[in-house]
Design a protein around this motif. Structure first.
Motif, PDB file in Angstrom:
ATOM      1  N   ASP A 157     -61.087 -18.046 -40.705  1.00 43.22           N
ATOM      2  CA  ASP A 157     -61.037 -16.955 -40.770  1.00 43.22           C
ATOM      3  C   ASP A 157     -62.449 -16.288 -42.571  1.00 43.22           C
ATOM      4  N   ALA A 158     -62.804 -15.470 -42.157  1.00 41.32           N
ATOM      5  CA  ALA A 158     -63.825 -15.826 -43.469  1.00 41.32           C
ATOM      6  C   ALA A 158     -63.080 -14.042 -44.091  1.00 41.32           C
ATOM      7  N   ALA A 159     -62.336 -14.163 -43.732  1.00 42.46           N
ATOM      8  CA  ALA A 159     -61.034 -12.437 -44.036  1.00 42.46           C
ATOM      9  C   ALA A 159     -60.691 -13.232 -44.800  1.00 42.46           C
ATOM     10  N   VAL A 160     -59.256 -14.698 -44.281  1.00 43.30           N
ATOM     11  CA  VAL A 160     -58.401 -14.861 -44.800  1.00 43.30           C
ATOM     12  C   VAL A 160     -59.129 -15.233 -46.304  1.00 43.30           C
ATOM     13  N   ILE A 161     -60.490 -16.151 -45.976  1.00 39.35           N
ATOM     14  CA  ILE A 161     -60.933 -16.769 -46.908  1.00 39.35           C
ATOM     15  C   ILE A 161     -61.693 -16.153 -48.667  1.00 39.35           C
ATOM     16  N   ARG A 162     -61.866 -14.848 -47.841  1.00 40.22           N
ATOM     17  CA  ARG A 162     -62.146 -13.742 -48.833  1.00 40.22           C
ATOM     18  C   ARG A 162     -61.062 -13.662 -49.618  1.00 40.22           C
ATOM     19  N   LYS A 163     -59.803 -13.441 -49.450  1.00 39.35           N
ATOM     20  CA  LYS A 163     -58.739 -12.547 -49.437  1.00 39.35           C
ATOM     21  C   LYS A 163     -57.886 -13.832 -50.290  1.00 39.35           C
ATOM     22  N   THR A 164     -57.595 -15.477 -49.846  1.00 39.76           N
ATOM     23  CA  THR A 164     -56.881 -15.910 -50.723  1.00 39.76           C
ATOM     24  C   THR A 164     -58.111 -16.944 -51.891  1.00 39.76           C
ATOM     25  N   VAL A 165     -59.176 -16.987 -51.876  1.00 39.39           N
ATOM     26  CA  VAL A 165     -59.612 -16.989 -52.963  1.00 39.39           C
ATOM     27  C   VAL A 165     -60.337 -16.606 -53.704  1.00 39.39           C
ATOM     28  N   GLY A 166     -60.692 -15.213 -53.188  1.00 36.67           N
ATOM     29  CA  GLY A 166     -60.716 -13.498 -53.919  1.00 36.67           C
ATOM     30  C   GLY A 166     -62.351 -13.605 -54.434  1.00 36.67           C
ATOM     31  N   LEU A 167     -62.952 -13.862 -53.096  1.00 38.75           N
ATOM     32  CA  LEU A 167     -64.404 -13.335 -53.157  1.00 38.75           C
ATOM     33  C   LEU A 167     -65.281 -12.780 -53.004  1.00 38.75           C
ATOM     34  N   ARG A 168     -66.131 -12.342 -53.716  1.00 38.89           N
ATOM     35  CA  ARG A 168     -66.240 -10.612 -52.380  1.00 38.89           C
ATOM     36  C   ARG A 168     -66.672 -10.496 -51.142  1.00 38.89           C
ATOM     37  N   LYS A 169     -67.618 -11.863 -50.868  1.00 36.28           N
ATOM     38  CA  LYS A 169     -67.990 -12.126 -49.541  1.00 36.28           C
ATOM     39  C   LYS A 169     -68.154 -13.582 -49.258  1.00 36.28           C
ATOM     40  N   VAL A 170     -67.661 -13.257 -48.200  1.00 30.43           N
ATOM     41  CA  VAL A 170     -67.925 -15.488 -46.597  1.00 30.43           C
ATOM     42  C   VAL A 170     -68.764 -14.915 -46.264  1.00 30.43           C
ATOM     43  N   LEU A 171     -69.407 -15.673 -45.946  1.00 33.85           N
ATOM     44  CA  LEU A 171     -69.888 -15.975 -44.112  1.00 33.85           C
ATOM     45  C   LEU A 171     -70.176 -16.989 -43.942  1.00 33.85           C
ATOM     46  N   LEU A 172     -69.819 -16.975 -42.411  1.00 33.59           N
ATOM     47  CA  LEU A 172     -68.910 -17.635 -41.933  1.00 33.59           C
ATOM     48  C   LEU A 172     -70.542 -18.645 -40.598  1.00 33.59           C
ATOM     49  N   ILE A 173     -71.603 -19.200 -41.079  1.00 28.79           N
ATOM     50  CA  ILE A 173     -72.207 -19.748 -39.987  1.00 28.79           C
ATOM     51  C   ILE A 173     -72.148 -21.047 -39.196  1.00 28.79           C
ATOM     52  N   ASN A 174     -72.865 -21.006 -38.186  1.00 23.20           N
ATOM     53  CA  ASN A 174     -73.183 -22.634 -37.749  1.00 23.20           C
ATOM     54  C   ASN A 174     -73.466 -23.320 -38.709  1.00 23.20           C
ATOM     55  N   ASP A 175     -72.936 -25.090 -38.127  1.00 18.22           N
ATOM     56  CA  ASP A 175     -73.373 -25.851 -39.021  1.00 18.22           C
ATOM     57  C   ASP A 175     -75.017 -26.085 -38.504  1.00 18.22           C
ATOM     58  N   LEU A 176     -75.229 -26.111 -37.768  1.00 18.79           N
ATOM     59  CA  LEU A 176     -76.551 -26.331 -37.191  1.00 18.79           C
ATOM     60  C   LEU A 176     -77.619 -25.532 -37.227  1.00 18.79           C
ATOM     61  N   GLU A 177     -76.904 -23.911 -37.606  1.00 18.60           N
ATOM     62  CA  GLU A 177     -77.792 -22.573 -38.566  1.00 18.60           C
ATOM     63  C   GLU A 177     -78.541 -23.203 -39.648  1.00 18.60           C
ATOM     64  N   ALA A 178     -77.475 -23.695 -40.527  1.00 18.28           N
ATOM     65  CA  ALA A 178     -77.503 -23.545 -41.691  1.00 18.28           C
ATOM     66  C   ALA A 178     -78.602 -25.287 -41.672  1.00 18.28           C
ATOM     67  N   ASN A 179     -78.313 -26.444 -40.942  1.00 22.84           N
ATOM     68  CA  ASN A 179     -79.341 -27.534 -41.282  1.00 22.84           C
ATOM     69  C   ASN A 179     -80.866 -26.495 -41.435  1.00 22.84           C
ATOM     70  N   GLY A 180     -81.178 -26.007 -40.244  1.00 20.22           N
ATOM     71  CA  GLY A 180     -82.012 -25.462 -39.771  1.00 20.22           C
ATOM     72  C   GLY A 180     -82.855 -24.744 -41.058  1.00 20.22           C
ATOM     73  N   LEU A 181     -82.019 -23.950 -41.701  1.00 22.93           N
ATOM     74  CA  LEU A 181     -82.143 -22.779 -42.754  1.00 22.93           C
ATOM     75  C   LEU A 181     -82.391 -24.242 -43.867  1.00 22.93           C
ATOM     76  N   GLY A 182     -82.172 -25.129 -43.989  1.00 20.62           N
ATOM     77  CA  GLY A 182     -82.276 -25.747 -44.913  1.00 20.62           C
ATOM     78  C   GLY A 182     -83.496 -26.681 -45.033  1.00 20.62           C
ATOM     79  N   ILE A 183     -83.673 -27.030 -43.555  1.00 15.72           N
ATOM     80  CA  ILE A 183     -85.464 -27.892 -43.088  1.00 15.72           C
ATOM     81  C   ILE A 183     -86.541 -27.521 -44.744  1.00 15.72           C
ATOM     82  N   PRO A 184     -86.963 -26.335 -44.339  1.00 20.03           N
ATOM     83  CA  PRO A 184     -88.298 -25.831 -45.405  1.00 20.03           C
ATOM     84  C   PRO A 184     -88.302 -26.247 -46.274  1.00 20.03           C
ATOM     85  N   ILE A 185     -86.817 -26.202 -46.896  1.00 20.62           N
ATOM     86  CA  ILE A 185     -86.395 -26.248 -48.696  1.00 20.62           C
ATOM     87  C   ILE A 185     -86.901 -28.375 -48.955  1.00 20.62           C
ATOM     88  N   LEU A 186     -87.148 -28.967 -47.494  1.00 23.61           N
ATOM     89  CA  LEU A 186     -86.724 -30.403 -48.165  1.00 23.61           C
ATOM     90  C   LEU A 186     -88.974 -30.757 -48.134  1.00 23.61           C
TER      91      LEU A 186
END
Length: 329
Positions: free
Chosen positions: A86-115
């Motif tokens: 839960d992003a809200a739980v992580i924000r609260k327990t860790v103390g971050l302003r913004k926590v985004l959750l995305i699917n791991d394959l979405e993250a992989n896809g976004l990383g391809i242009p950097i390679l």
């Protein structure tokens, strides 16, 4: 300062990035065994507590975690771990302003242009259409799939749960495999076949249907280690014919499903093969078994021959993709 994560069913990778001159700079990275933790927030807390000195100088405000699960809103339940994230739980327990959750394959896809080009192995040159859609398929602990499309010069990554779609056998042997697995589970998805556990399922099917004998030394290895990894090693070293046949069937089904995904996305921009398994069996992927199954699409075989197919070698692709997504906000 950005926190990026790639939270998988086996391992969780976390890293700190800085943006310098518009580029992401990886500062530090750590890997944890996912099953050693009760949840993602515990992994994040453990990592951040080890970086107190760095964070004292440059406070952390934003995080993006790529997670191997279907995300709805800011919450998800992982299929291969007993975690609810839960992003809200992580924000609260860790103390971050913004926590985004995305699917791991979405993250992989976004990383391809950097390679860079040397971080891929080409299985099929094809004839890439720069403006066209692309696709990503990744077998590891599970089976991930993503659609990649361009708007102008920007590559967008769209997550899917295609790995959980029904396994579709192509011949009598695969029909027998499906019937075998249906006895064990009421729903046979592609992930039940194309994953580390899936390779073991294929091996057990061939063994239990008298298509090969299991030597005692191999039985001992399978009981003591990771069965999928042990089968791959024995197959690549040609130590056991049953393992060779298992990996051959696995790679053929992998190529066929990659081709299915390419058709569904009309991936004239290319098909990318990610995940932890592909780099470890790269010589097998290059022997023609994968591409033969990939191309075997009847009247559209010629189209399939025109699609570039590449294996991603960089294991940090999802981390860079998650960091890139965090940097967009």
């Amino acid at each position: 300062m950005i926190l990026a994560g790639d939270m998988g069913g086996t391992k969780s990778h976390l890293a700190l990035f800085m943006i310098e001159d518009g580029n992401l700079q990886l500062l530090i990275q750590k890997t944890y065994q996912s099953r050693d933790f009760s949840g993602a927030e515990e992994v994040v807390r453990t990592f951040l507590s080890s970086q107190r000195d760095s964070l004292a100088k440059d406070p952390l405000e934003t995080a993006c975690l790529g997670v191997a699960c279907p995300i709805v809103g800011e919450r998800c339940k992982t299929p291969n771990l007993p975690w609810v994230i839960d992003a809200a739980v992580i924000r609260k327990t860790v103390g971050l302003r913004k926590v985004l959750l995305i699917n791991d394959l979405e993250a992989n896809g976004l990383g391809i242009p950097i390679l860079s080009e040397d971080e891929f192995v080409i299985l099929q040159e094809g004839n890439p259409q720069v403006e066209g859609n692309a696709a990503l398929i990744s077998a590891g602990t599970g089976l991930g799939q993503a659609f990649l499309f361009r708007q102008g010069k920007v590559l967008h990554s769209v997550a899917s749960e295609g790995g959980h779609a029904d396994f579709a056998p192509r011949n009598e042997l695969e029909m027998e495999l499906l019937r075998y697995l249906l006895v064990k589970t009421p729903h046979v998805s592609y992930e039940r076949v194309l994953s580390g556990a899936g390779l073991f399922n294929i091996y057990c099917f061939l063994r239990d249907t008298d298509r090969g004998e299991e030597p005692s030394w191999l039985k001992e290895r399978l009981e003591q280690g990771d069965p999928g990894a042990e089968i791959s090693r024995a197959a690549l070293a040609e130590e056991d014919e049953l393992c060779v046949r298992s990996l051959d069937l696995f790679v053929s089904i992998y190529g066929a499903e990659a081709g299915n995904l390419a058709l569904k996305t009309k991936a004239v921009g290319g098909v990318y093969v990610g995940g932890g398994i592909a780099p470890k069996i790269i010589n097998k992927l290059k022997d023609g078994t994968f591409i033969q199954a990939f191309r075997d699409k009847g009247r559209l075989a010629q189209l399939m021959e025109s699609l570039p197919v590449k294996v991603i070698l960089n294991p940090d692709t999802a981390l860079y993709g998650a960091a890139s997504r965090a940097a967009m906000d």
